[in-house]
Design an enzyme around this catalytic site. Structure first.
Site, PDB file in Angstrom:
ATOM      1  N   LYS A 157      -3.193   0.923   5.531  1.00 52.54           N
ATOM      2  CA  LYS A 157      -3.978  -0.242   5.930  1.00 52.54           C
ATOM      3  C   LYS A 157      -4.102  -0.367   7.450  1.00 52.54           C
ATOM      4  CE  LYS A 157      -4.763  -1.689   1.734  1.00 52.54           C
ATOM      5  NZ  LYS A 157      -4.350  -2.995   1.219  1.00 52.54           N
ATOM      6  N   SER A 185       2.092   1.118  -6.039  1.00 50.03           N
ATOM      7  CA  SER A 185       0.723   1.642  -6.056  1.00 50.03           C
ATOM      8  C   SER A 185       0.716   3.152  -5.875  1.00 50.03           C
ATOM      9  CB  SER A 185      -0.144   0.960  -4.996  1.00 50.03           C
ATOM     10  OG  SER A 185       0.414   1.123  -3.704  1.00 50.03           O
TER      11      SER A 185
END
Length: 302
Positions: free
Chosen positions: A42, A266
């Site tokens: 991110k 994830s």
């Protein structure tokens, strides 16, 4: 030299390693995005969103930034905003890892939490979005609005280009879908050179919206938001693999113990999906989304 010439840790974003793992079947490579400064891919999108807004005047010097986030985007935005000198307001939830909340605050963000004791429910993300919009409307803050921000998607193209520099040819890419920014940015870059790329979108089985199922509650942070990401279309992927919470958690734990890839759920979902695809004899690239250091106090490594 002005502040813009002193980017510090921002220069460490990207150029992450790619490592091979043995999952059975065809070869599998994992892009190690935990090597980014906050331990997550991110960082790429946060920098892209802020710098694009600076260039076109949507974000002015000293203006407050606001965003809704499960934590990794918030940590990355807090890091970027700290270096660049922007105050940051974050809307998050106690449904997400405590380490992520603490990281945002460590970089100086003002964090507001929405209580969600059951986990990531279909109501949670819309509530966070609504609150972030409210703050932007009330204060005049610049809202990065990650799900709708195309600068976010563009920020991940370099990740796809890096993969092509590290492994020249492969059949499939597996990626867990949240905003869909990483999935879209990476696959679009790769398909320019490998037009037959098999694109596998990964989602939680408990909230398998892309598969045509109903939104539900799950615990794989970073995706499964309960609705179709606005930048993703049916033409953007070739297959969806839905991974149950328990399988994602088990896969993440196995990756740490067997391969030395220390990650969150994830990534576990990505690896579980990659195992399924590789079992067909395909060569697969997938992603270590973030570091397992973000999940030490939760159930994943309890």
């Amino acid at each position: 030299m002005g502040r813009e010439g002193l980017m510090g840790g921002l220069d460490a974003i990207g150029n992450t390693p790619l490592v091979a793992v043995e999952l059975g079947g065809g070869p599998v490579w994992v892009k190690v995005e935990a090597a980014n400064p906050t331990g997550s891919y991110k960082d790429r999108m946060a920098l892209a969103m802020i710098e694009a807004a600076e260039r076109d005047g949507r974000l002015l010097p000293g203006q407050t930034v606001v965003e809704y986030t499960g934590g990794s985007t918030g940590s990355s935005l807090a890091f970027v905003c700290a270096v660049k000198g922007y105050p940051l307001k974050i809307v998050s939830s106690d449904a997400f890892a405590a380490e992520k909340i603490r990281t945002m605050r460590a970089f100086g963000a003002d964090v507001e939490l929405i209580h969600s004791p059951d986990g990531i429910t279909p109501r949670l993300i819309p509530a966070m979005v609504a609150r972030a919009k409210e703050i932007a409307d009330e204060t005049g803050a610049f809202w990065t609005d990650q799900f709708n921000n195309t600068d976010m998607t563009d920020g991940y193209r370099r990740m796809g280009e890096e993969i092509l520099e590290q492994v020249k040819s492969f059949d499939s890419f597996c990626g867990y879908v949240g905003t869909a920014g990483a999935f879209l940015g990476v696959t679009r870059a790769i398909k320019q050179r490998l037009p037959d790329l098999h694109r596998v979108a990964v989602e939680p089985a408990e909230s398998a919206v892309l598969s045509g199922g109903a939104a539900g509650t799950h615990h794989i942070e970073g995706g499964g938001v309960g609705y179709w990401p606005p930048q993703l279309t049916r033409d953007d992927f070739d297959e969806v693999v839905a991974i149950p919470d328990a399988e994602a958690f088990a896969s993440a734990r196995e990756a740490a113990r067997r391969h030395g890839i220390f990650s969150g759920p994830s990534t576990g979902a990505n690896l579980a999906a990659a195992r399924q695809v590789a079992a067909r004899g395909r060569s697969v690239v997938t992603v270590q989304v973030d570091s397992g250091l973000k999940y030490l106090t939760g159930p994943l490594y309890a």
